[in-house]
Scaffold this motif. Structure first.
Motif, mmCIF file in Angstrom:
data_model
loop_
_atom_site.group_PDB
_atom_site.id
_atom_site.type_symbol
_atom_site.label_atom_id
_atom_site.label_comp_id
_atom_site.label_asym_id
_atom_site.label_seq_id
_atom_site.Cartn_x
_atom_site.Cartn_y
_atom_site.Cartn_z
ATOM 1 N N ILE A 187 34.249 -3.608 26.436
ATOM 2 C CA ILE A 187 34.481 -4.641 25.420
ATOM 3 C C ILE A 187 34.943 -5.937 26.076
ATOM 4 N N LYS A 188 35.818 -5.828 27.072
ATOM 5 C CA LYS A 188 36.274 -7.024 27.786
ATOM 6 C C LYS A 188 35.109 -7.718 28.464
ATOM 7 N N HIS A 189 34.250 -6.934 29.110
ATOM 8 C CA HIS A 189 33.087 -7.500 29.796
ATOM 9 C C HIS A 189 32.143 -8.178 28.814
ATOM 10 N N GLN A 190 31.849 -7.495 27.703
ATOM 11 C CA GLN A 190 30.933 -8.059 26.718
ATOM 12 C C GLN A 190 31.535 -9.292 26.048
ATOM 13 N N THR A 191 32.836 -9.268 25.833
ATOM 14 C CA THR A 191 33.510 -10.442 25.267
ATOM 15 C C THR A 191 33.351 -11.642 26.184
#
Length: 360
Positions: free
Chosen positions: A247-251
């Motif tokens: 999620i952090k990466h996609q954010t």
């Protein structure tokens, strides 16, 4: 600390000269930088087709032993190879800031090709860099040559648990690495790189660089023939293995794409006014506060807020345009839509708090 060394040559004087300057971007990479340097020492490119090759370890804002580990690893290389390496230790971090320094200040101005490499990748094949350089040099219209990114889970069968396997199997299926720019490892012709400067704090440099290359700084329609890659030329990177990290990466990708979209609007305006985009980029890259101030002026916008609808729907468009559609990619799409929804909400929150630029 800057350690400067002179490059050497073992090539026949009658062979064509190609000068290559590689920047290895390292932020707290003491666990991986030594292994990468050791593997670089085994690359056939040294003493092969390059008259002058320089490899620069760009330790930016590190708080660990990256510089010490890199210096020790270089010292262990054969004498003719270690003389090609330079270690730079910068107090300020940030990939965009460091990329500007590499292109415009540190790299040899006589270099024909610049290489961009992350410090946490692996090169299983010892001719990777030589083949990349040859492919780029042989294509007169080609500006960038990419290495194909391969997850370590796929390459070495690393044990990552069931969640990690699901994540690893679902990523990258709709992306054409040959027509993108993989910031982990790519080569670019100096004539192209010299035109480009990055706004300080840019979250996603790859997408920004790609747009500059395929449009020649918005002076023409997109020309994807300026980018290429080869399935047989690849590097290995560490796969994301947790939902939180995913999620952090996609954010970050969504934040970066949203910021790039706003900047591209401004660059089109600059181009329409007849100004030089290269000069404009150089000017704003020297202003540490430009990006944050620009975003504060431009965002949020009605009706979407901080993330344009087209960015949130990008995965659906890629699926519809892909030739790799199957039941597997369809289920990956459904899972990806859920991930995108969560990440888009998170991206809006991050940007609302003013942490989009420079946060990553």
């Amino acid at each position: 600390m800057v350690v400067t060394r002179q490059a050497t040559s073992s090539r026949d004087a009658n062979e064509p000269t190609i000068r290559l300057d590689i920047g290895i971007f390292a932020y707290n990479e003491s666990q991986s930088i030594g292994l990468l340097i050791e593997s670089l020492g085994q690359q056939t490119i040294f003493g092969s087709m390059v008259e002058d090759i320089r490899v620069r370890i760009l330790a930016n804002g590190c708080t660990d032993d990256t510089v010490a580990v890199a210096t020790k690893a270089i010292a262990a290389l054969p004498a003719a190879i270690k003389d090609c390496f330079t270690v730079h230790d910068f107090e300020l971090g940030g990939k965009s800031r460091t990329a500007n320094r590499f292109i415009h200040e540190l790299s040899d101005q006589g270099a024909d090709i610049l290489g961009f490499m992350d410090a946490d990748i692996a090169l299983p094949q010892n001719d990777t860099l030589e083949r990349m350089l040859g492919a780029l040099d042989e294509g007169p219209e080609l500006m960038v040559f990419n290495s194909r990114p391969v997850k370590d889970v796929s390459f070495s069968k690393r044990s990552v648990g069931p969640i990690g396997k699901i994540i690893a199997s679902g990523g990258g299926g709709l992306t054409d690495y040959r027509k993108s720019i993989c910031g982990q490892l790519y080569f670019i012709k100096r004539t192209m790189a010299d035109k480009i400067s990055f706004p300080i704090g840019l979250p996603v440099e790859d997408g920004f660089m790609r747009a500059m290359v395929v449009t020649d700084l918005f002076s023409q329609e997109e020309d994807l023939s300026r980018l290429d890659g080869d399935f047989e030329i690849f590097h290995v990177y560490e796969s994301i293995t947790t939902i939180r990290a995913l999620i952090k990466h996609q954010t970050r990708l969504i934040v970066g794409s949203s910021i790039n979209a706003i900047i591209f609007e401004e660059l089109n305006r600059v181009a329409d006014s007849g100004q030089s985009i290269s000069v404009f980029l150089k000017d704003i890259s020297e202003n540490e506060e430009w990006l944050q101030s620009f975003l504060s002026e431009q965002l949020p916008r009605w009706p979407y807020g901080y993330v344009p609808f087209r960015i949130g729907a990008k995965r659906i468009r890629m699926f519809r345009a892909s030739e790799q559609r199957s039941m597997r990619t369809f289920f990956v799409l459904l899972a990806g839509i859920g991930l995108d929804l969560i990440s888009t909400i998170n991206a809006n929150f991050v940007m609302w708090r003013g942490r989009g630029a420079g946060h990553w």
